[in-house]
Every structure is written in structure tokens, then in C-alpha cells.
Design a protein around this motif. Structure first.
Motif, PDB file in Angstrom:
ATOM      1  N   VAL A   7      -2.944   1.836  -7.112  1.00 28.77           N
ATOM      2  CA  VAL A   7      -2.726   0.599  -6.364  1.00 28.77           C
ATOM      3  C   VAL A   7      -3.281  -0.538  -7.206  1.00 28.77           C
ATOM      4  CG1 VAL A   7      -3.371  -0.701  -4.298  1.00 28.77           C
ATOM      5  CG2 VAL A   7      -2.830   1.722  -4.123  1.00 28.77           C
ATOM      6  N   THR A   8      -2.503  -1.589  -7.362  1.00 29.57           N
ATOM      7  CA  THR A   8      -2.980  -2.758  -8.095  1.00 29.57           C
ATOM      8  C   THR A   8      -2.917  -3.983  -7.202  1.00 29.57           C
ATOM      9  OG1 THR A   8      -0.793  -3.318  -8.973  1.00 29.57           O
ATOM     10  CG2 THR A   8      -2.143  -1.812 -10.293  1.00 29.57           C
ATOM     11  N   ASP A   9      -3.775  -4.930  -7.516  1.00 33.76           N
ATOM     12  CA  ASP A   9      -3.709  -6.260  -6.914  1.00 33.76           C
ATOM     13  C   ASP A   9      -3.292  -7.221  -8.001  1.00 33.76           C
ATOM     14  OD1 ASP A   9      -4.573  -5.414  -4.447  1.00 33.76           O
ATOM     15  OD2 ASP A   9      -6.671  -5.862  -4.832  1.00 33.76           O
ATOM     16  N   SER A  10      -2.381  -8.099  -7.662  1.00 34.46           N
ATOM     17  CA  SER A  10      -1.909  -9.089  -8.627  1.00 34.46           C
ATOM     18  C   SER A  10      -1.828 -10.446  -7.969  1.00 34.46           C
ATOM     19  CB  SER A  10      -0.517  -8.712  -9.158  1.00 34.46           C
ATOM     20  OG  SER A  10      -0.544  -7.455  -9.765  1.00 34.46           O
ATOM     21  N   THR A  11      -1.893 -11.474  -8.799  1.00 31.97           N
ATOM     22  CA  THR A  11      -1.664 -12.832  -8.323  1.00 31.97           C
ATOM     23  C   THR A  11      -0.162 -13.077  -8.328  1.00 31.97           C
ATOM     24  OG1 THR A  11      -1.704 -13.795 -10.522  1.00 31.97           O
ATOM     25  CG2 THR A  11      -3.839 -13.566  -9.397  1.00 31.97           C
ATOM     26  N   PRO A  12       0.291 -14.139  -7.660  1.00 27.87           N
ATOM     27  CA  PRO A  12       1.726 -14.440  -7.665  1.00 27.87           C
ATOM     28  C   PRO A  12       2.295 -14.651  -9.067  1.00 27.87           C
ATOM     29  CG  PRO A  12       0.653 -15.653  -5.914  1.00 27.87           C
ATOM     30  CD  PRO A  12      -0.436 -15.012  -6.730  1.00 27.87           C
ATOM     31  N   THR A  13       1.432 -14.984 -10.037  1.00 26.27           N
ATOM     32  CA  THR A  13       1.911 -15.193 -11.409  1.00 26.27           C
ATOM     33  C   THR A  13       1.930 -13.894 -12.207  1.00 26.27           C
ATOM     34  OG1 THR A  13      -0.323 -15.777 -12.127  1.00 26.27           O
ATOM     35  CG2 THR A  13       1.136 -17.585 -11.489  1.00 26.27           C
ATOM     36  N   GLY A  14       1.515 -12.785 -11.574  1.00 24.75           N
ATOM     37  CA  GLY A  14       1.590 -11.495 -12.243  1.00 24.75           C
ATOM     38  C   GLY A  14       0.309 -11.042 -12.907  1.00 24.75           C
ATOM     39  N   GLN A  15      -0.764 -11.814 -12.796  1.00 26.71           N
ATOM     40  CA  GLN A  15      -2.039 -11.400 -13.382  1.00 26.71           C
ATOM     41  C   GLN A  15      -2.679 -10.321 -12.514  1.00 26.71           C
ATOM     42  OE1 GLN A  15      -4.954 -14.516 -13.653  1.00 26.71           O
ATOM     43  NE2 GLN A  15      -6.546 -13.174 -14.446  1.00 26.71           N
ATOM     44  N   GLN A  16      -2.989  -9.177 -13.129  1.00 26.81           N
ATOM     45  CA  GLN A  16      -3.590  -8.077 -12.367  1.00 26.81           C
ATOM     46  C   GLN A  16      -5.074  -8.357 -12.181  1.00 26.81           C
ATOM     47  OE1 GLN A  16      -4.160  -3.508 -13.430  1.00 26.81           O
ATOM     48  NE2 GLN A  16      -2.005  -4.009 -13.192  1.00 26.81           N
ATOM     49  N   THR A  17      -5.533  -8.309 -10.918  1.00 27.53           N
ATOM     50  CA  THR A  17      -6.926  -8.628 -10.619  1.00 27.53           C
ATOM     51  C   THR A  17      -7.732  -7.399 -10.231  1.00 27.53           C
ATOM     52  OG1 THR A  17      -6.337  -9.153  -8.333  1.00 27.53           O
ATOM     53  CG2 THR A  17      -6.370 -10.987  -9.899  1.00 27.53           C
ATOM     54  N   ALA A  18      -7.082  -6.321  -9.880  1.00 28.63           N
ATOM     55  CA  ALA A  18      -7.796  -5.094  -9.515  1.00 28.63           C
ATOM     56  C   ALA A  18      -6.851  -3.918  -9.668  1.00 28.63           C
ATOM     57  CB  ALA A  18      -8.317  -5.170  -8.080  1.00 28.63           C
ATOM     58  N   ARG A  19      -7.445  -2.758  -9.929  1.00 30.50           N
ATOM     59  CA  ARG A  19      -6.669  -1.527 -10.063  1.00 30.50           C
ATOM     60  C   ARG A  19      -7.530  -0.408  -9.505  1.00 30.50           C
ATOM     61  NH1 ARG A  19      -2.437  -0.174 -13.512  1.00 30.50           N
ATOM     62  NH2 ARG A  19      -2.280   2.036 -14.030  1.00 30.50           N
ATOM     63  N   LEU A  20      -6.991   0.366  -8.562  1.00 34.86           N
ATOM     64  CA  LEU A  20      -7.752   1.464  -8.005  1.00 34.86           C
ATOM     65  C   LEU A  20      -6.854   2.655  -7.738  1.00 34.86           C
ATOM     66  CD1 LEU A  20      -8.415   0.957  -4.248  1.00 34.86           C
ATOM     67  CD2 LEU A  20      -7.472  -0.918  -5.527  1.00 34.86           C
ATOM     68  N   LEU A  21      -7.489   3.802  -7.701  1.00 29.59           N
ATOM     69  CA  LEU A  21      -6.790   5.038  -7.364  1.00 29.59           C
ATOM     70  C   LEU A  21      -7.050   5.352  -5.902  1.00 29.59           C
ATOM     71  CD1 LEU A  21      -7.600   7.357 -10.415  1.00 29.59           C
ATOM     72  CD2 LEU A  21      -5.439   6.213  -9.898  1.00 29.59           C
ATOM     73  N   LEU A  22      -5.993   5.663  -5.172  1.00 22.91           N
ATOM     74  CA  LEU A  22      -6.130   6.140  -3.798  1.00 22.91           C
ATOM     75  C   LEU A  22      -5.772   7.615  -3.795  1.00 22.91           C
ATOM     76  CD1 LEU A  22      -4.517   3.452  -1.452  1.00 22.91           C
ATOM     77  CD2 LEU A  22      -6.921   3.841  -1.937  1.00 22.91           C
ATOM     78  N   ALA A  23      -6.689   8.438  -3.316  1.00 24.29           N
ATOM     79  CA  ALA A  23      -6.467   9.881  -3.294  1.00 24.29           C
ATOM     80  C   ALA A  23      -6.070  10.331  -1.898  1.00 24.29           C
ATOM     81  CB  ALA A  23      -7.735  10.613  -3.746  1.00 24.29           C
ATOM     82  N   GLU A  24      -5.382  11.461  -1.853  1.00 30.66           N
ATOM     83  CA  GLU A  24      -5.006  12.099  -0.578  1.00 30.66           C
ATOM     84  C   GLU A  24      -4.117  11.208   0.279  1.00 30.66           C
ATOM     85  OE1 GLU A  24      -5.664  15.322  -0.034  1.00 30.66           O
ATOM     86  OE2 GLU A  24      -6.558  15.263  -2.026  1.00 30.66           O
ATOM     87  N   VAL A  25      -3.225  10.474  -0.369  1.00 31.39           N
ATOM     88  CA  VAL A  25      -2.265   9.643   0.360  1.00 31.39           C
ATOM     89  C   VAL A  25      -1.112  10.533   0.812  1.00 31.39           C
ATOM     90  CG1 VAL A  25      -0.696   7.680   0.239  1.00 31.39           C
ATOM     91  CG2 VAL A  25      -2.859   7.620  -1.017  1.00 31.39           C
ATOM     92  N   PRO A  26      -0.823  10.575   2.118  1.00 23.82           N
ATOM     93  CA  PRO A  26       0.300  11.394   2.577  1.00 23.82           C
ATOM     94  C   PRO A  26       1.632  10.767   2.174  1.00 23.82           C
ATOM     95  CG  PRO A  26      -0.687  10.215   4.426  1.00 23.82           C
ATOM     96  CD  PRO A  26      -1.518   9.900   3.228  1.00 23.82           C
ATOM     97  N   SER A  27       2.633  11.599   2.030  1.00 23.31           N
ATOM     98  CA  SER A  27       3.981  11.109   1.746  1.00 23.31           C
ATOM     99  C   SER A  27       4.964  11.984   2.512  1.00 23.31           C
ATOM    100  CB  SER A  27       4.280  11.182   0.247  1.00 23.31           C
ATOM    101  OG  SER A  27       5.557  10.653  -0.023  1.00 23.31           O
ATOM    102  N   PRO A  28       5.891  11.408   3.275  1.00 25.92           N
ATOM    103  CA  PRO A  28       6.119   9.961   3.408  1.00 25.92           C
ATOM    104  C   PRO A  28       5.022   9.280   4.231  1.00 25.92           C
ATOM    105  CG  PRO A  28       7.570  11.150   4.889  1.00 25.92           C
ATOM    106  CD  PRO A  28       6.849  12.191   4.063  1.00 25.92           C
ATOM    107  N   ILE A  29       4.890   7.973   4.017  1.00 29.87           N
ATOM    108  CA  ILE A  29       3.930   7.148   4.744  1.00 29.87           C
ATOM    109  C   ILE A  29       4.603   5.802   4.969  1.00 29.87           C
ATOM    110  CG2 ILE A  29       2.865   6.340   2.579  1.00 29.87           C
ATOM    111  CD1 ILE A  29       0.162   6.262   4.064  1.00 29.87           C
ATOM    112  N   THR A  30       4.375   5.194   6.138  1.00 29.00           N
ATOM    113  CA  THR A  30       4.955   3.867   6.352  1.00 29.00           C
ATOM    114  C   THR A  30       4.102   2.838   5.632  1.00 29.00           C
ATOM    115  OG1 THR A  30       3.711   3.381   8.366  1.00 29.00           O
ATOM    116  CG2 THR A  30       5.843   4.532   8.634  1.00 29.00           C
ATOM    117  N   LEU A  31       4.692   1.678   5.376  1.00 24.74           N
ATOM    118  CA  LEU A  31       3.941   0.616   4.729  1.00 24.74           C
ATOM    119  C   LEU A  31       2.735   0.226   5.577  1.00 24.74           C
ATOM    120  CD1 LEU A  31       3.532  -1.432   2.508  1.00 24.74           C
ATOM    121  CD2 LEU A  31       5.182  -2.926   3.669  1.00 24.74           C
ATOM    122  N   ARG A  32       2.909   0.167   6.895  1.00 19.65           N
ATOM    123  CA  ARG A  32       1.785  -0.160   7.791  1.00 19.65           C
ATOM    124  C   ARG A  32       0.636   0.837   7.589  1.00 19.65           C
ATOM    125  NH1 ARG A  32       2.212  -2.821  12.598  1.00 19.65           N
ATOM    126  NH2 ARG A  32       4.453  -2.435  12.593  1.00 19.65           N
TER     127      ARG A  32
END
Length: 107
Positions: A7-32
Motif C-alpha cells: 500500500v502506498t500513499d501519494s500526493t495528487p502530483t504523484g510523489q510517494q509519501t509512505a509505503r507499507l506492507l499489509l499482511a493477511e489481507v483477504p481476497s476478494p475484499i471490498t474497497l470499504r
């Protein structure tokens, strides 16, 4: 059995401000559910470094409301997802990008 996604966080101009790994994410999963999962993990990590205990559910509700007001956008790979209840079939190769106009949690 969940998967690990980037998972990354970016600004509207495309600059990445954070990057993290999320473990044990189920799939499929809703956006909510994905937003709530991500906020829960972020609050848990923040609480591990501080004595303050925050209710992650209220933070997750705030994040979902912010998404509904276009406070941030979510992309899975190069595809923008705008339906909170759309089931997402994620692959470990997928990068989920949160393009933030406002912070998800805290200041």
C-alpha cells in the motif's frame, strides 16, 4: 488465508509519501473493507509506539466518509476504484495506492 499487499500513499502530483506492507489481507475484499483494514493496521502500529489508545473503528469510519467526499482516491494498479462496495480480487503483485488530499489518520 490472506495475502500481503503493498500500500502506498501519494500526493495528487504523484510523489510517494509512505509505503507499507499489509499482511493477511483477504481476497476478494471490498474497497470499504480494505480502507477499514488499512486504518486498523495504521492505528495499531501507531498505538504500539504510544500509550494513547485510539478507537480504530471511529478512525476507519472517518476515512470511509473522507473517501465518500473525495478526500482521497484509491487505485489498484493503474485502475481507479470509486465504488466502496466493489469486490476487489487482489493479487500479491498489485500495488494499492491511496492518493490523499487529506490525511487518513491523525494530523
Amino acid at each position: 488465508m490472506g495475502m500481503t499487499i503493498v500500500v502506498t500513499d501519494s500526493t495528487p502530483t504523484g510523489q510517494q509519501t509512505a509505503r507499507l506492507l499489509l499482511a493477511e489481507v483477504p481476497s476478494p475484499i471490498t474497497l470499504r473493507e480494505l480502507i477499514r483494514f488499512r486504518v486498523r493496521e495504521e492505528v495499531a502500529r501507531r498505538n504500539a509506539r504510544t500509550t494513547a489508545r485510539r478507537n480504530w473503528e471511529s478512525a476507519a469510519d472517518t476515512a470511509v466518509r473522507a473517501f465518500s467526499r473525495n478526500g482521497f482516491f484509491v487505485f489498484v494498479g493503474d485502475r481507479q476504484v470509486d465504488d466502496l462496495d466493489e469486490p476487489l480480487s487482489l493479487a500479491e503483485a498489485d500495488e494499492v495506492s491511496f492518493v490523499r488530499l487529506v490525511p487518513l489518520v491523525g494530523g
